[in-house]
Design a protein around this motif. Structure first.
Motif, PDB file in Angstrom:
ATOM      1  N   TRP A  60       0.843  -1.192   0.000  1.00  0.00           N
ATOM      2  CA  TRP A  60       0.000   0.000   0.000  1.00  0.00           C
ATOM      3  C   TRP A  60       0.884   1.251   0.000  1.00  0.00           C
ATOM      4  O   TRP A  60       2.065   1.213   0.311  1.00  0.00           O
ATOM      5  CB  TRP A  60      -0.946  -0.005   1.190  1.00  0.00           C
ATOM      6  CG  TRP A  60      -0.285   0.221   2.521  1.00  0.00           C
ATOM      7  CD1 TRP A  60      -0.139   1.401   3.192  1.00  0.00           C
ATOM      8  CD2 TRP A  60       0.312  -0.775   3.371  1.00  0.00           C
ATOM      9  NE1 TRP A  60       0.497   1.216   4.385  1.00  0.00           N
ATOM     10  CE2 TRP A  60       0.793  -0.115   4.525  1.00  0.00           C
ATOM     11  CE3 TRP A  60       0.489  -2.167   3.264  1.00  0.00           C
ATOM     12  CZ2 TRP A  60       1.431  -0.790   5.563  1.00  0.00           C
ATOM     13  CZ3 TRP A  60       1.132  -2.824   4.297  1.00  0.00           C
ATOM     14  CH2 TRP A  60       1.595  -2.146   5.424  1.00  0.00           C
ATOM     15  N   MET A  61       0.260   2.355  -0.354  1.00  0.00           N
ATOM     16  CA  MET A  61       0.918   3.657  -0.339  1.00  0.00           C
ATOM     17  C   MET A  61       0.433   4.407   0.900  1.00  0.00           C
ATOM     18  O   MET A  61      -0.768   4.645   1.072  1.00  0.00           O
ATOM     19  CB  MET A  61       0.576   4.452  -1.609  1.00  0.00           C
ATOM     20  CG  MET A  61       1.244   5.808  -1.692  1.00  0.00           C
ATOM     21  SD  MET A  61       2.992   5.678  -2.085  1.00  0.00           S
ATOM     22  CE  MET A  61       2.877   5.131  -3.814  1.00  0.00           C
ATOM     23  N   GLY A  62       1.375   4.774   1.763  1.00  0.00           N
ATOM     24  CA  GLY A  62       1.036   5.479   2.995  1.00  0.00           C
ATOM     25  C   GLY A  62       1.963   6.652   3.241  1.00  0.00           C
ATOM     26  O   GLY A  62       2.626   7.156   2.327  1.00  0.00           O
ATOM     27  N   ASN A  63       2.033   7.059   4.490  1.00  0.00           N
ATOM     28  CA  ASN A  63       2.936   8.139   4.891  1.00  0.00           C
ATOM     29  C   ASN A  63       3.511   7.818   6.258  1.00  0.00           C
ATOM     30  O   ASN A  63       3.351   6.707   6.767  1.00  0.00           O
ATOM     31  CB  ASN A  63       2.212   9.493   4.879  1.00  0.00           C
ATOM     32  CG  ASN A  63       0.944   9.474   5.707  1.00  0.00           C
ATOM     33  OD1 ASN A  63       0.912   8.913   6.797  1.00  0.00           O
ATOM     34  ND2 ASN A  63      -0.118  10.071   5.187  1.00  0.00           N
ATOM     35  N   GLN A  64       4.189   8.816   6.873  1.00  0.00           N
ATOM     36  CA  GLN A  64       4.856   8.548   8.140  1.00  0.00           C
ATOM     37  C   GLN A  64       3.886   8.429   9.310  1.00  0.00           C
ATOM     38  O   GLN A  64       4.292   8.087  10.425  1.00  0.00           O
ATOM     39  CB  GLN A  64       5.911   9.612   8.435  1.00  0.00           C
ATOM     40  CG  GLN A  64       5.380  11.028   8.608  1.00  0.00           C
ATOM     41  CD  GLN A  64       5.402  11.807   7.322  1.00  0.00           C
ATOM     42  OE1 GLN A  64       5.011  11.307   6.284  1.00  0.00           O
ATOM     43  NE2 GLN A  64       5.863  13.050   7.399  1.00  0.00           N
ATOM     44  N   ALA A  65       2.584   8.696   9.072  1.00  0.00           N
ATOM     45  CA  ALA A  65       1.596   8.505  10.125  1.00  0.00           C
ATOM     46  C   ALA A  65       1.161   7.055  10.240  1.00  0.00           C
ATOM     47  O   ALA A  65       0.413   6.712  11.159  1.00  0.00           O
ATOM     48  CB  ALA A  65       0.375   9.395   9.862  1.00  0.00           C
ATOM     49  N   ASP A  66       1.603   6.227   9.336  1.00  0.00           N
ATOM     50  CA  ASP A  66       1.223   4.810   9.347  1.00  0.00           C
ATOM     51  C   ASP A  66       1.850   4.125  10.561  1.00  0.00           C
ATOM     52  O   ASP A  66       2.995   4.385  10.926  1.00  0.00           O
ATOM     53  CB  ASP A  66       1.695   4.144   8.054  1.00  0.00           C
ATOM     54  CG  ASP A  66       0.927   2.874   7.764  1.00  0.00           C
ATOM     55  OD1 ASP A  66       1.057   1.924   8.551  1.00  0.00           O
ATOM     56  OD2 ASP A  66       0.194   2.853   6.767  1.00  0.00           O
ATOM     57  N   GLU A  67       1.088   3.216  11.182  1.00  0.00           N
ATOM     58  CA  GLU A  67       1.609   2.530  12.366  1.00  0.00           C
ATOM     59  C   GLU A  67       2.764   1.597  12.038  1.00  0.00           C
ATOM     60  O   GLU A  67       3.512   1.183  12.937  1.00  0.00           O
ATOM     61  CB  GLU A  67       0.502   1.734  13.063  1.00  0.00           C
ATOM     62  CG  GLU A  67      -0.091   0.598  12.255  1.00  0.00           C
ATOM     63  CD  GLU A  67      -1.257   1.052  11.398  1.00  0.00           C
ATOM     64  OE1 GLU A  67      -1.935   0.179  10.827  1.00  0.00           O
ATOM     65  OE2 GLU A  67      -1.489   2.273  11.315  1.00  0.00           O
ATOM     66  N   ALA A  68       2.938   1.250  10.771  1.00  0.00           N
ATOM     67  CA  ALA A  68       4.057   0.393  10.386  1.00  0.00           C
ATOM     68  C   ALA A  68       5.350   1.179  10.205  1.00  0.00           C
ATOM     69  O   ALA A  68       6.416   0.574  10.054  1.00  0.00           O
ATOM     70  CB  ALA A  68       3.734  -0.341   9.086  1.00  0.00           C
ATOM     71  N   PHE A  69       5.278   2.497  10.225  1.00  0.00           N
ATOM     72  CA  PHE A  69       6.452   3.328   9.940  1.00  0.00           C
ATOM     73  C   PHE A  69       7.605   3.117  10.927  1.00  0.00           C
ATOM     74  O   PHE A  69       8.756   2.959  10.507  1.00  0.00           O
ATOM     75  CB  PHE A  69       6.033   4.802   9.913  1.00  0.00           C
ATOM     76  CG  PHE A  69       7.148   5.758   9.612  1.00  0.00           C
ATOM     77  CD1 PHE A  69       7.556   6.017   8.322  1.00  0.00           C
ATOM     78  CD2 PHE A  69       7.813   6.415  10.646  1.00  0.00           C
ATOM     79  CE1 PHE A  69       8.581   6.895   8.045  1.00  0.00           C
ATOM     80  CE2 PHE A  69       8.839   7.298  10.393  1.00  0.00           C
ATOM     81  CZ  PHE A  69       9.224   7.542   9.096  1.00  0.00           C
ATOM     82  N   PRO A  70       7.387   3.101  12.249  1.00  0.00           N
ATOM     83  CA  PRO A  70       8.536   3.000  13.169  1.00  0.00           C
ATOM     84  C   PRO A  70       9.323   1.707  13.041  1.00  0.00           C
ATOM     85  O   PRO A  70      10.551   1.711  13.169  1.00  0.00           O
ATOM     86  CB  PRO A  70       7.891   3.136  14.558  1.00  0.00           C
ATOM     87  CG  PRO A  70       6.566   3.771  14.316  1.00  0.00           C
ATOM     88  CD  PRO A  70       6.131   3.273  12.983  1.00  0.00           C
ATOM     89  N   ASP A  71       8.645   0.582  12.817  1.00  0.00           N
ATOM     90  CA  ASP A  71       9.314  -0.719  12.815  1.00  0.00           C
ATOM     91  C   ASP A  71       9.670  -1.222  11.429  1.00  0.00           C
ATOM     92  O   ASP A  71      10.171  -2.335  11.282  1.00  0.00           O
ATOM     93  CB  ASP A  71       8.432  -1.765  13.504  1.00  0.00           C
ATOM     94  CG  ASP A  71       8.218  -1.443  14.975  1.00  0.00           C
ATOM     95  OD1 ASP A  71       9.174  -0.971  15.617  1.00  0.00           O
ATOM     96  OD2 ASP A  71       7.090  -1.658  15.466  1.00  0.00           O
ATOM     97  N   ALA A  72       9.420  -0.424  10.407  1.00  0.00           N
ATOM     98  CA  ALA A  72       9.683  -0.883   9.039  1.00  0.00           C
ATOM     99  C   ALA A  72      11.169  -0.786   8.703  1.00  0.00           C
ATOM    100  O   ALA A  72      11.921  -0.020   9.317  1.00  0.00           O
ATOM    101  CB  ALA A  72       8.857  -0.055   8.051  1.00  0.00           C
TER     102      ALA A  72
END
Length: 778
Positions: free
Chosen positions: A168-180
Motif C-alpha cells: 500500500w501507499m502510505g505516509n509517516q503517520a502509518d503505524e508500520a512506519f517506526p518498525d519498518a
C-alpha cells in the motif's frame, strides 16, 4: 544510491532563521490553526510492502528442504528478510518502506530465494507489481489485509508456492512506519537494523527513598572493652551511602540522620542496611545487617511523620568452608518511606521539563499539548570517515517530561530529512523541551562495543516563550563546544506548536508554587539535591540503556546536562557578564539622576522638581504613578518584543572568545587527568580568580559591618555622634512638617552645580571611617 555530498559551508552563521516549510498542505503560511495528524511535518509518500508468510515452497536442497528468504526490490533499492532454515512454510511478518521520492522505477518485484543459491538469477519464485497501481491508505483507516499471491518464475510461468503480501501507499503517520525497514538504510545489515529505527522511550518513575536512621541497640562487639565508632551504611543496587559516626560511643549508638536514595519503579532490588564499626583508616567491621524489601515501604505524600520500626540484625559467619547467617539480638531503629511529595530532579534546575511530584495523587490535570515536528537538517559536518571520505549518519533525540523520542537514522546524508512528529502533554508552561542531534556509530559494526555516539548539537525551547496555537517554524544552529572552540555542525529545522486547553488554568499555574509543597515545608539542601540528581541521571541512563535499541549513556547525559555544575572559566565569565547586565538598569538610573542633579538639561530638571512637588503634596498619587510608569514602559517595549524563540548564543556564552587552554580545562575529567606544569598553571589561575572574588566578598562584608557598628559602640566616638544625630533628627522631624522636610531634601539634592563641592558627602565620609571586623582576620 550514491551518498549526498557535503555542501561547502559558508562563514559560520549562528543566527536563528525563519523558515517556510510545506507543512499542512501549505496552510501554515496563512497561520491557520491546523488540527490534522502529522500537520507539522512535510508529508512523505511511502510504498509499504508487508511480507507475512509463504507456503508450499519446493524443497530444492539435497535433503529435500529449503532455506527461504524474501528479497524486495524497487529500482536501486533492495531489502531482504531473514532466512528460515528447512521450512517450506516460513513466516517473516516484516515490513519494508520505500520513499516514493527516491523511486524512479515503474515496477517492483518481490523475489523468494533460497540460501544455497549462488547465482542471483536463481529464485524460487517472484511477485511483480506496478508502483503506480499501489492502493493508498490514510490513517486512521484499518491496516490493509494481506493476500496470497501465486509465485511465478523468470519466464512468467506459475511455479510451486504462494506468498502472503500487503502492498500500500502510505505516509509517516502509518503505524508500520517506526518498525519498518527503510530504504534510507540500504547498506545496514540485519543485526544492526534495529539501531536505525525511530522509538519512543519512557523514563522510569523515580522516587526519593528516605531512610531515617534513629538508633541501634545491643550491638555485639568483638572487643567488649572497646568503645565503638558506629555508623550505618546503606546499599541499594550500586548506590552506597553512609551516615556520620555516632557521637555516642557505646553499644547503643544514636544518629537521627537521613539517608536519601533515588529509586526507580519497579522496585527489583532490596535496601540493605548494615551497622559498621570504624576500626581504622581503611578497615571497618560489620556489626550486623538487615534487608528492607521496598515493596513493603510506606508512601509519604504529605509532610507527616511515618511510622517507625525496629529491624532485627543478622550477621554472616564463615566457619571453614561453611557459611551461615546468624540471627543477632541487636536491633536497628528506622523510619523508611517513599517521599512522593517531592519532585525528583533529573535535569538541570534551569532546564526542567517536568516539575510534578513523584506521587500521581498530587498530579494536576494537563493544561495543554506540545507538538514537535522534526523536519530536516542541513549542512551537517562529517563526523567519521568511510572509504576515505567524510560521512554522517544522524538521528535526533527529544526529551520532555518522562517521554523521550528518537527519530530513525538517516544513513550517509549531510541533509537528512526525518519528517517525524511527536506529542507531549504539558502540565506547566514554564518548562523546556530539549532536542539533540547525534551521530550513530552502532549501525555497521564499525563502532565496536565501547563506541560512543558523538554529539552534533542541541536545541532548547522554553514553552513560556511560545504563543499558544501558533506554529513556529525555524532553523536552529547546531553548536558544539569542543577543545578547539565552538563549532557549527549544521542547522536543524523544527516546527513547534503549544496548544492550550484552558487559558484560565494556564494562567493559574503562574500563581502556584513552582515545585511541590514538600520542597518548601521540608526543603532539601543544595548538596543533597546535587547528589540526588546524579543518582537520578545514573538510574535513567542505566534503564534507557537496556531498551532496544538502547538510548546510550552519553546521549542521556548530554540531554540531561550532566556535569553542568563543573568549574568552567568561560561559564564563570558569562555569568559575571549577566550580573553586570542586570545592574545596568541601576547604572542607567544613576546616570540619569546625576544628569538631573547637575542641571545638564534644565527642562528635565525643572520637570522633575514639579513632579516631586506634586507627589509631596498629593502622596496618594505615588503608588498609582509608580505602577502607571511600569505600565507605560511595558507597553512601550511591546514593539521590541522578541519575534523568535530564544536559542543558544555564542557571544552570550563567551564561547567564541574562550581560549584553548580554558576549553581544555573545561573538558578535563574530574579528578583532573592533567599534571605537571599544566595543572600548576591552572591552579595558579584559579587562585588568582578566587583571590579577586575573595576581595569583593570581603568588601561587601566590610560595608555591612560598618553599618552594623553604628550602634555597637566599637568606635565610642562615632556611635556617640550617631546617637546624638538620631536624637536631633527625631526632634526635627517631629517639629518640622514632613512635607517641608521632603521638599528641603529634594531641593538640596537637586541644587544647581554652582552650589556643589566635588568632594565625598558627609554621610559617606562618616561611614568609611567606621571600624569593621577586618582587624580580627589573620
Amino acid at each position: 544510491m550514491p551518498p549526498k555530498q557535503n555542501p561547502q559551508m559558508p562563514s559560520a552563521d549562528y543566527s536563528l532563521k525563519k523558515t517556510f516549510p510545506n507543512i499542512g498542505g501549505g496552510r501554515v503560511l496563512n497561520n491557520d490553526n491546523l488540527t490534522t495528524a502529522f500537520d507539522l511535518v512535510e508529508k512523505m509518500h511511502i510504498v509499504y510492502v508487508r511480507v507475512v508468510r509463504a507456503k508450499g515452497l519446493p524443497g530444492i536442497n539435497a535433503d529435500g528442504t529449503c532455506d527461504p528468504f524474501v528479497e524486495v526490490k524497487i529500482g536501486n533499492y533492495k531489502g531482504t528478510t531473514n532466512y528460515v532454515e528447512k521450512n517450506p512454510n516460513p513466516e517473516w511478518n516484516q515490513v519494508f518502506a520505500f520513499s516514493k521520492d527516491h523511486i524512479h522505477a515503474t515496477m517492483g518485484e518481490i523475489l523468494v530465494r533460497n540460501k544455497e543459491f549462488v547465482n542471483d538469477e536463481e529464485i524460487l519464485g517472484r511477485v511483480l507489481f506496478y508502483v503506480s497501481e499501489v492502493p493508498s491508505r490514510v490513517p486512521p483507516d484499518s491496516s490493509l489485509a494481506p493476500e496470497w499471491h501465486r509465485l511465478e518464475g523468470r519466464n512468467g510461468l506459475r511455479v510451486q508456492g504462494e506468498l502472503m503480501l500487503a502492498i500500500w501507499m502510505g505516509n509517516q503517520a502509518d503505524e508500520a512506519f517506526p518498525d519498518a525497514w527503510h530504504s534510507d538504510v540500504l547498506a545496514i545489515s540485519g543485526e544492526h537494523i534495529a539501531n536505525t529505527r525511530s522509538k519512543v522511550y519512557l523514563s522510569p518513575r523515580l522516587w526519593y527513598l528516605r531512610v531515617n536512621v534513629i538508633e541501634a541497640q545491643d550491638l555485639v562487639l568483638r572487643d567488649q572493652n572497646r568503645r565503638p565508632e558506629a555508623y550505618v551504611k546503606g546499599i541499594l543496587g550500586t548506590i552506597v551511602l553512609r551516615s556520620r559516626v555516632s557521637p555516642k560511643k557505646s553499644v547503643n549508638p544514636t544518629w537521627n540522620e537521613d539517608l536519601i536514595f533515588v529509586v526507580a519503579e519497579p522496585f527489583d532490588e532490596p535496601l540493605i542496611l548494615s551497622v559498621e564499626d570504624k576500626l581504622g583508616a581503611d578497615k571497618d567491621e560489620c556489626l550486623g545487617r538487615c534487608v528492607v524489601p521496598l515493596q513493603m515501604v510506606e508512601n509519604r505524600d504529605k509532610p507527616i511523620p511515618v511510622s517507625h520500626r525496629w529491624y532485627g540484625l543478622e550477621k554472616t559467619v564463615v566457619n571453614g568452608e561453611e557459611t551461615k547467617v546468624v540471627r543477632l539480638n541487636s536491633r536497628l531503629h528506622l523510619r523508611v518511606s517513599f517521599d512522593g511529595g517531592y519532585h525528583v530532579f533529573d535535569e538541570s534546575t534551569h532546564y526542567n521539563s517536568d516539575l510534578r511530584a513523584a506521587s500521581k495523587l498530587l498530579w494536576t490535570p494537563p493544561i495543554g499539548v506540545l507538538e514537535l515536528g522534526i523536519l530536516n537538517a542541513e549542512g551537517l559536518q562529517p563526523t567519521k570517515n568511510k572509504d576515505g571520505r567524510g560521512t554522517v549518519d544522524a538521528y535526533c533525540v527529544a526529551k520532555y517530561g518522562q517521554k523521550w523520542v528518537r527519530t530513525r537514522t538517516i544513513v550517509d546524508s549531510f541533509a537528512p530529512k526525518w519528517n517525524e512528529q511527536y506529542t507531549w502533554e504539558v502540565y506547566d508552561p514554564c518548562t523546556v523541551i530539549t532536542i539533540g542531534v547525534f551521530e550513530n556509530c552502532h549501525i555497521k559494526g564499525d563502532g565496536g562495543v565501547v563506541a560512543k555516539d558523538p554529539r552534533i548539537g542541541k536545541v532548547r525551547i522554553r514553552l513560556s516563550t511560545l504563543k499558544t496555537d501558533r506554529i513556529y517554524t525555524h532553523s536552529y544552529p547546531l553548536l558544539v563546544l569542543q577543545n578547539t572552540g565552538v563549532k557549527k555542525m549544521g542547522e536543524i529545522q523544527l516546527a513547534v506548536r503549544f496548544t492550550c486547553t484552558s487559558l484560565l488554568n494556564m494562567l493559574q499555574t503562574y500563581t502556584e508554587p513552582l515545585l511541590p509543597k514538600m520542597h518548601y515545608l521540608h526543603p532539601l539542601t543544595v548538596y543533597q539535591l546535587d547528589s540526588l540528581r546524579h543518582q537520578a541521571t545514573y538510574t535513567i541512563s542505566m534503564r534507557l540503556g537496556r531498551a532496544e535499541p538502547p538510548l546510550r549513556k552519553e546521549v542521556v547525559e548530554y540531554m540531561l546536562d550532566v556535569g553542568v555544575n563543573m568549574w568552567s572559566l568561560r561559564r564563570g565569565r558569562a555569568n559575571f557578564a549577566r550580573i553586570i547586565r542586570l545592574f545596568n538598569v541601576f547604572f542607567m538610573f544613576h546616570r540619569w539622576f546625576n544628569e538631573i542633579c547637575k542641571w545638564k538639561n534644565a527642562t528635565k530638571t525643572i520637570a522633575t522638581h514639579f513632579l516631586l512637588m506634586v507627589l509631596v503634596f498629593f502622596p496618594c498619587l505615588i503608588l498609582p504613578t509608580f505602577f502607571l510608569s511600569l505600565f507605560t514602559v511595558g507597553i512601550w517595549n511591546y514593539r521590541k518584543r522578541p519575534r523568535y524563540p530564544p536559542h543558544m548564543d555564542t557571544q552570550f556564552s563567551y564561547a567564541d572568545t574562550a581560549q584553548n587552554d580554558e576549553l581544555d580545562e573545561e573538558f578535563d575529567t574530574f579528578p583532573s587527568s592533567k599534571g605537571g606544569e599544566v595543572l600548576k598553571a591552572r591552579y595558579d589561575r584559579l587562585r588568582s580568580i578566587a583571590g579577586r572574588m575573595q576581595t569583593v566578598l570581603g568588601d561587601l562584608a566590610t560595608q555591612g559591618e560598618r553599618v552594623q557598628s553604628l550602634l555597637t559602640w566599637r568606635d565610642p566616638r562615632a556611635t556617640f555622634m550617631f546617637v546624638i544625630f538620631c536624637l536631633i533628627a527625631a526632634i526635627l522631624i517631629y517639629v518640622i512638617p514632613f512635607r517641608m522636610m521632603i521638599i528641603f531634601v529634594v531641593f538640596y539634592t537637586l541644587r544647581h552645580p554652582k552650589f556643589r563641592i566635588d568632594i565625598p558627602a558627609v554621610p559617606q565620609n562618616f561611614l568609611r571611617r567606621l571600624p569593621a571586623k577586618t582587624d580580627s582576620l589573620l
